[in-house]
Enzyme design. Structure first.
Site: not given
Ligand code: NAP
Length: 327
Positions: A237, A266, A285
């Site tokens: 984000r 955005e 995005h």
């Molecule tokens: P996820 O499986 O929940 O993974 C998120 C990761 O971030 C986890 O490994 C978590 O670590 C880590 N994290 C959380 N807080 C942190 C911090 N303070 N410092 C370091 N690492 C941290 O989620 P996901 O499905 O992979 O999605 C991740 C993100 O991608 C979404 O939340 C969204 O913001 C973004 N996204 C963007 C798009 C786009 O169109 N650009 C599309 C989809 C998603 P732990 O497991 O150790 O808690």
């Protein structure tokens, strides 16, 4: 018929199916604080399904019948979860179904930035390719065998690591709140502190959720720690990065280039300096936006909505406190 608001994006076949069950009203980018039609429907709606509806206490005050908000996205930083939980309103997201699609997009942006594909596309189409041998001012940087640092080794982070490790023989470093032993085994990924990752990586890729902890995670200090040759990729984000600091890091040569799918604001302002830098690749995005995946996300969000409105616990509930009594 229960009243439901669909907001910004629900794929057509899914919307049509929901219309057979609920009294649905679709809204797109309205002023949710002042639009009289939206407010009228909100006051009667039991469910909301959609993308990026900004939900705060004021909106919830206007929604006395609301039971569930079903996001058509994995991120849910648009929702004030504390306020929703206080009012026993369920919140759901769409994890998993978009993981590979987002990883493809992030990797595509990474390659496009390293090999300067959009810039060179313009170069060819503008008729600037005049000599047989291309000059070294147009050369890019290797991706294969480089070090890829992933901040946020979750579902998408691991899918990016998989592409880097198996597809491009990259060394994978990662930083998360907790160690990921599966990623260490499968992709030979090595855990680093945030600073360690920033210092060692050729590519720094942010893919965490946006939370109070990750807001402004990457700023002036972090860009200074990166290699001057580093390429920075943001697929998370916009607000995980201090955008002004990124602009200055690019201007001052603290880093070499950036590939960005997300921005502080955005759609991005037309006068944002990032739009005028040749070493910045932008996309609007679109991480999860393929025809196939958007449909899957809408289907999953609809399933979550229906469970919630049927009095069941939705599969992708992100505030489980609201369903303590349900299995
Ligand atoms: P996820 O499986 O929940 O993974 C998120 C990761 O971030 C986890 O490994 C978590 O670590 C880590 N994290 C959380 N807080 C942190 C911090 N303070 N410092 C370091 N690492 C941290 O989620 P996901 O499905 O992979 O999605 C991740 C993100 O991608 C979404 O939340 C969204 O913001 C973004 N996204 C963007 C798009 C786009 O169109 N650009 C599309 C989809 C998603 P732990 O497991 O150790 O808690």
């Amino acid at each position: 018929m229960k009243k439901v608001i669909a907001y910004n994006r629900v794929e057509k076949p899914v919307l049509e199916e929901l219309e057979r069950i609920y009294d649905i009203r679709f809204f797109k980018n309205v002023d949710t604080k002042n639009d009289p039609e939206f407010l009228e429907h909100l006051s009667e709606s039991e469910g909301i399904i959609g993308l990026e509806l900004p939900v705060d206490a004021e909106l919830l005050d206007n929604a006395p019948n609301l039971k569930i908000i079903s996001n058509v996205s994995v991120g849910y930083n648009n929702l004030d979860l504390e306020e929703m939980t206080k009012r026993n309103i369920m919140a759901t997201n769409t994890p998993g179904v978009l993981t590979d699609t987002v990883a493809d997009a992030v990797f595509g942006i990474l390659i496009a930035t390293a090999r300067r594909i959009p810039e060179l596309d313009h170069f060819v189409k503008n008729g600037e390719w005049k000599t047989e041998a291309i000059e070294n001012e147009h050369f890019g940087n290797n991706v294969h065998h480089k070090t890829l640092g992933i901040i946020g080794m979750g579902r998408i982070g691991k899918a990016i690591a998989q592409r880097g490790h198996f597809g491009f023989d990259m060394n994978i470093l990662y930083h998360s709140r907790s160690r990921k032993h599966d990623a260490e085994e499968r992709f030979a990924a090595e855990y680093r502190t945030l600073d360690g990752l920033l210092e060692e990586s050729d590519f720094v890729c942010v893919i965490t959720p946006l939370t109070p902890e990750t807001e402004g995670l990457i700023g002036k200090r972090e860009f200074k720690l990166m290699k001057k040759s580093a390429i920075f990729i943001n697929g998370s984000r916009g607000n995980t990065v201090v955008e002004q600091d990124l602009i200055e890091a690019l201007k001052d040569g603290e880093i070499t280039a950036a590939g960005l799918d997300v921005f502080e604001k955005e759609p991005i302002d037309p006068d944002n300096p990032l739009l005028y830098m040749k070493n910045v690749v932008t996309t609007p995005h679109i991480g999860s936006s393929t025809h196939e995946t958007e449909l899957k996300m809408s289907e999953l969000a609809a399933k979550n909505l229906k469970s919630g409105l049927n009095g069941e616990k939705p599969a992708n509930l992100v505030n489980p406190e609201t369903c303590k009594d349900k299995s």
